[in-house]
Design a protein around this motif. Sequence first.
Motif, PDB file in Angstrom:
ATOM      1  N   LEU A 293       8.556   8.437   7.942  1.00 12.83           N
ATOM      2  CA  LEU A 293       8.680   9.278   9.140  1.00 12.83           C
ATOM      3  C   LEU A 293       7.704  10.451   9.079  1.00 12.83           C
ATOM      4  O   LEU A 293       7.046  10.785  10.069  1.00 12.83           O
ATOM      5  CB  LEU A 293      10.111   9.788   9.270  1.00 12.83           C
ATOM      6  CG  LEU A 293      11.189   8.725   9.521  1.00 12.83           C
ATOM      7  CD1 LEU A 293      12.579   9.328   9.354  1.00 12.83           C
ATOM      8  CD2 LEU A 293      11.042   8.110  10.910  1.00 12.83           C
ATOM      9  N   LEU A 294       7.614  11.061   7.915  1.00  8.57           N
ATOM     10  CA  LEU A 294       6.708  12.193   7.756  1.00  8.57           C
ATOM     11  C   LEU A 294       5.252  11.741   7.798  1.00  8.57           C
ATOM     12  O   LEU A 294       4.407  12.385   8.437  1.00  8.57           O
ATOM     13  CB  LEU A 294       7.017  12.910   6.437  1.00  8.57           C
ATOM     14  CG  LEU A 294       8.367  13.642   6.409  1.00  8.57           C
ATOM     15  CD1 LEU A 294       8.774  13.980   4.982  1.00  8.57           C
ATOM     16  CD2 LEU A 294       8.310  14.913   7.263  1.00  8.57           C
ATOM     17  N   ALA A 295       4.956  10.628   7.131  1.00  9.98           N
ATOM     18  CA  ALA A 295       3.583  10.121   7.115  1.00  9.98           C
ATOM     19  C   ALA A 295       3.131   9.684   8.506  1.00  9.98           C
ATOM     20  O   ALA A 295       1.939   9.757   8.826  1.00  9.98           O
ATOM     21  CB  ALA A 295       3.469   8.952   6.136  1.00  9.98           C
ATOM     22  N   GLU A 296       4.080   9.249   9.333  1.00 11.11           N
ATOM     23  CA  GLU A 296       3.758   8.815  10.690  1.00 11.11           C
ATOM     24  C   GLU A 296       3.658   9.992  11.661  1.00 11.11           C
ATOM     25  O   GLU A 296       3.416   9.794  12.850  1.00 11.11           O
ATOM     26  CB  GLU A 296       4.820   7.826  11.192  1.00 11.11           C
ATOM     27  CG  GLU A 296       4.755   6.460  10.541  1.00 11.11           C
ATOM     28  CD  GLU A 296       3.512   5.684  10.912  1.00 11.11           C
ATOM     29  OE1 GLU A 296       3.047   5.810  12.062  1.00 11.11           O
ATOM     30  OE2 GLU A 296       2.981   4.961  10.043  1.00 11.11           O
ATOM     31  N   GLY A 297       3.859  11.213  11.165  1.00 16.66           N
ATOM     32  CA  GLY A 297       3.555  12.380  11.976  1.00 16.66           C
ATOM     33  C   GLY A 297       4.724  13.132  12.567  1.00 16.66           C
ATOM     34  O   GLY A 297       4.526  14.011  13.412  1.00 16.66           O
TER      35      GLY A 297
ATOM     36  N   ASN B 114       5.619  -0.171   3.556  1.00 20.91           N
ATOM     37  CA  ASN B 114       5.043  -0.735   4.770  1.00 20.91           C
ATOM     38  C   ASN B 114       6.133  -1.068   5.774  1.00 20.91           C
ATOM     39  O   ASN B 114       5.972  -0.886   6.986  1.00 20.91           O
ATOM     40  CB  ASN B 114       4.237  -1.994   4.442  1.00 20.91           C
ATOM     41  CG  ASN B 114       2.997  -1.689   3.624  1.00 20.91           C
ATOM     42  OD1 ASN B 114       2.329  -0.676   3.858  1.00 20.91           O
ATOM     43  ND2 ASN B 114       2.681  -2.536   2.668  1.00 20.91           N
ATOM     44  N   LEU B 115       7.270  -1.554   5.285  1.00 22.49           N
ATOM     45  CA  LEU B 115       8.396  -1.894   6.153  1.00 22.49           C
ATOM     46  C   LEU B 115       9.040  -0.638   6.730  1.00 22.49           C
ATOM     47  O   LEU B 115       9.364  -0.589   7.926  1.00 22.49           O
ATOM     48  CB  LEU B 115       9.427  -2.710   5.374  1.00 22.49           C
ATOM     49  CG  LEU B 115      10.679  -3.140   6.130  1.00 22.49           C
ATOM     50  CD1 LEU B 115      10.325  -3.925   7.381  1.00 22.49           C
ATOM     51  CD2 LEU B 115      11.575  -3.976   5.219  1.00 22.49           C
ATOM     52  N   THR B 116       9.203   0.389   5.908  1.00 26.46           N
ATOM     53  CA  THR B 116       9.785   1.627   6.439  1.00 26.46           C
ATOM     54  C   THR B 116       8.856   2.256   7.476  1.00 26.46           C
ATOM     55  O   THR B 116       9.318   2.835   8.459  1.00 26.46           O
ATOM     56  CB  THR B 116      10.088   2.641   5.310  1.00 26.46           C
ATOM     57  OG1 THR B 116       8.900   2.945   4.593  1.00 26.46           O
ATOM     58  CG2 THR B 116      11.135   2.084   4.351  1.00 26.46           C
ATOM     59  N   ALA B 117       7.559   2.122   7.296  1.00 28.65           N
ATOM     60  CA  ALA B 117       6.614   2.632   8.292  1.00 28.65           C
ATOM     61  C   ALA B 117       6.750   1.852   9.604  1.00 28.65           C
ATOM     62  O   ALA B 117       6.643   2.434  10.691  1.00 28.65           O
ATOM     63  CB  ALA B 117       5.186   2.534   7.763  1.00 28.65           C
ATOM     64  N   ARG B 118       7.009   0.559   9.497  1.00 28.41           N
ATOM     65  CA  ARG B 118       7.210  -0.252  10.707  1.00 28.41           C
ATOM     66  C   ARG B 118       8.457   0.207  11.463  1.00 28.41           C
ATOM     67  O   ARG B 118       8.459   0.297  12.697  1.00 28.41           O
ATOM     68  CB  ARG B 118       7.328  -1.727  10.324  1.00 28.41           C
ATOM     69  CG  ARG B 118       7.417  -2.667  11.524  1.00 28.41           C
ATOM     70  CD  ARG B 118       7.574  -4.108  11.071  1.00 28.41           C
ATOM     71  NE  ARG B 118       7.720  -4.993  12.224  1.00 28.41           N
ATOM     72  CZ  ARG B 118       8.102  -6.262  12.146  1.00 28.41           C
ATOM     73  NH1 ARG B 118       8.363  -6.801  10.952  1.00 28.41           N
ATOM     74  NH2 ARG B 118       8.224  -6.991  13.243  1.00 28.41           N
ATOM     75  N   ILE B 119       9.519   0.517  10.730  1.00 21.43           N
ATOM     76  CA  ILE B 119      10.740   1.032  11.358  1.00 21.43           C
ATOM     77  C   ILE B 119      10.448   2.354  12.057  1.00 21.43           C
ATOM     78  O   ILE B 119      10.870   2.593  13.186  1.00 21.43           O
ATOM     79  CB  ILE B 119      11.848   1.212  10.306  1.00 21.43           C
ATOM     80  CG1 ILE B 119      12.248  -0.137   9.709  1.00 21.43           C
ATOM     81  CG2 ILE B 119      13.074   1.902  10.914  1.00 21.43           C
ATOM     82  CD1 ILE B 119      13.147  -0.032   8.495  1.00 21.43           C
ATOM     83  N   ALA B 120       9.709   3.221  11.384  1.00 19.45           N
ATOM     84  CA  ALA B 120       9.392   4.539  11.939  1.00 19.45           C
ATOM     85  C   ALA B 120       8.635   4.426  13.258  1.00 19.45           C
ATOM     86  O   ALA B 120       8.783   5.279  14.140  1.00 19.45           O
ATOM     87  CB  ALA B 120       8.582   5.347  10.928  1.00 19.45           C
TER      88      ALA B 120
ATOM     89  N   SER C 221       0.833  -1.195   0.000  1.00 18.27           N
ATOM     90  CA  SER C 221       0.000   0.000   0.000  1.00 18.27           C
ATOM     91  C   SER C 221       0.873   1.252   0.000  1.00 18.27           C
ATOM     92  O   SER C 221       1.986   1.234   0.504  1.00 18.27           O
ATOM     93  CB  SER C 221      -0.913   0.001   1.231  1.00 18.27           C
ATOM     94  OG  SER C 221      -0.139   0.026   2.414  1.00 18.27           O
ATOM     95  N   GLN C 222       0.318   2.309  -0.585  1.00 10.40           N
ATOM     96  CA  GLN C 222       1.026   3.577  -0.591  1.00 10.40           C
ATOM     97  C   GLN C 222       0.749   4.324   0.709  1.00 10.40           C
ATOM     98  O   GLN C 222      -0.371   4.276   1.233  1.00 10.40           O
ATOM     99  CB  GLN C 222       0.576   4.423  -1.778  1.00 10.40           C
ATOM    100  CG  GLN C 222       1.164   3.973  -3.116  1.00 10.40           C
ATOM    101  CD  GLN C 222       2.663   4.219  -3.177  1.00 10.40           C
ATOM    102  OE1 GLN C 222       3.454   3.284  -3.044  1.00 10.40           O
ATOM    103  NE2 GLN C 222       3.070   5.458  -3.361  1.00 10.40           N
ATOM    104  N   ILE C 223       1.736   5.039   1.236  1.00 11.29           N
ATOM    105  CA  ILE C 223       1.542   5.793   2.474  1.00 11.29           C
ATOM    106  C   ILE C 223       1.335   7.275   2.191  1.00 11.29           C
ATOM    107  O   ILE C 223       1.041   8.041   3.108  1.00 11.29           O
ATOM    108  CB  ILE C 223       2.732   5.598   3.429  1.00 11.29           C
ATOM    109  CG1 ILE C 223       4.038   6.099   2.782  1.00 11.29           C
ATOM    110  CG2 ILE C 223       2.854   4.144   3.838  1.00 11.29           C
ATOM    111  CD1 ILE C 223       5.229   6.074   3.733  1.00 11.29           C
ATOM    112  N   ASP C 224       1.520   7.675   0.917  1.00 11.69           N
ATOM    113  CA  ASP C 224       1.303   9.069   0.532  1.00 11.69           C
ATOM    114  C   ASP C 224       0.994   9.108  -0.954  1.00 11.69           C
ATOM    115  O   ASP C 224       0.822   8.067  -1.598  1.00 11.69           O
ATOM    116  CB  ASP C 224       2.523   9.933   0.890  1.00 11.69           C
ATOM    117  CG  ASP C 224       3.828   9.370   0.335  1.00 11.69           C
ATOM    118  OD1 ASP C 224       3.799   8.738  -0.756  1.00 11.69           O
ATOM    119  OD2 ASP C 224       4.883   9.539   0.969  1.00 11.69           O
ATOM    120  N   ASN C 225       0.935  10.315  -1.506  1.00  9.76           N
ATOM    121  CA  ASN C 225       0.572  10.460  -2.924  1.00  9.76           C
ATOM    122  C   ASN C 225       1.782  10.552  -3.844  1.00  9.76           C
ATOM    123  O   ASN C 225       1.628  10.828  -5.039  1.00  9.76           O
ATOM    124  CB  ASN C 225      -0.309  11.703  -3.101  1.00  9.76           C
ATOM    125  CG  ASN C 225      -1.652  11.556  -2.413  1.00  9.76           C
ATOM    126  OD1 ASN C 225      -2.235  10.472  -2.416  1.00  9.76           O
ATOM    127  ND2 ASN C 225      -2.139  12.633  -1.814  1.00  9.76           N
TER     128      ASN C 225
END
Length: 286
Positions: free
Chosen positions: A65-69, A34-40, A2-6
Amino acid sequence: MSQIDNLPPLRDVIAAHGLRAKKELGQNFLLDLNLTARIARVGGSLEGVRVIEVGPGPGGLTRALLAEGAREVIAIERDARALPALAEIAEAYPGRLTVIGGDALEIDYRTLADGPTRIIANLPYNIATPLLTGWLTLQPWPSFFESLTLMFQREVAERICAQPSDDAYGRLGVLAGWRSDARMAFNVSREAFVPSPNVTSTVVHLVPKPVDADVAVKHLEQITKAAFGQRRKMVRQSLKATGVPVEGLLAAAGIKGSERAEDLPISVFLAMARALPALRQANSPA
């Protein structure tokens, strides 16, 4: 995936900017967002946090990192080829991404802190250990960062988190165990990277903890360098490399000297480091 941004998929970004990973820069790009979001997320919520990232490459972890806030990400990138791709991310997240072009080993990281700050990075393998050692030896301590979430080769991660009597226990484990609570968060398969490295990688999370101010980093390093320099020998023998009377070190640590360095707890190395300067002064020519 899945995409985390546009923004475009990372494979498209790499192709558009000709970002073939360079072995000499220790580059291995993570393409799974998805994996980078898990690291973040390893260290918890990033809301209100400034994050320092080293070696962002095409920006997969940066985007997570940015998408996670994260309030702001400061990304340090030596490879000028990656700067246009990072500029596109900065445009998509206005005012929240600052990119510093330069050598990560030459940055004064303390000047980058502003409020709650964490260091989160998929570190270039060829500078990962020197960077970690530098962060763990900063003064004063605890340092400016709340935590470190870093990716290493699995064998380096094992050395960081090793306990006495573990095969991987050595100088790095003593330093990390003295100044932080370190844990291995999860492994990352080599197939997750482009190009695929020859080793499994592991994400390590370190949280600084208070230490006694009467132990100097340089003295601990001198003790552990001597003790682990001949790790299979009794410490009575290996500690001779310190140049001070070994009996004084053994007495300060409350050990017999027949032990091996790999079996000694961190407290023993700290006791010897604490005693080292006085023993050196007493043993110096008048």
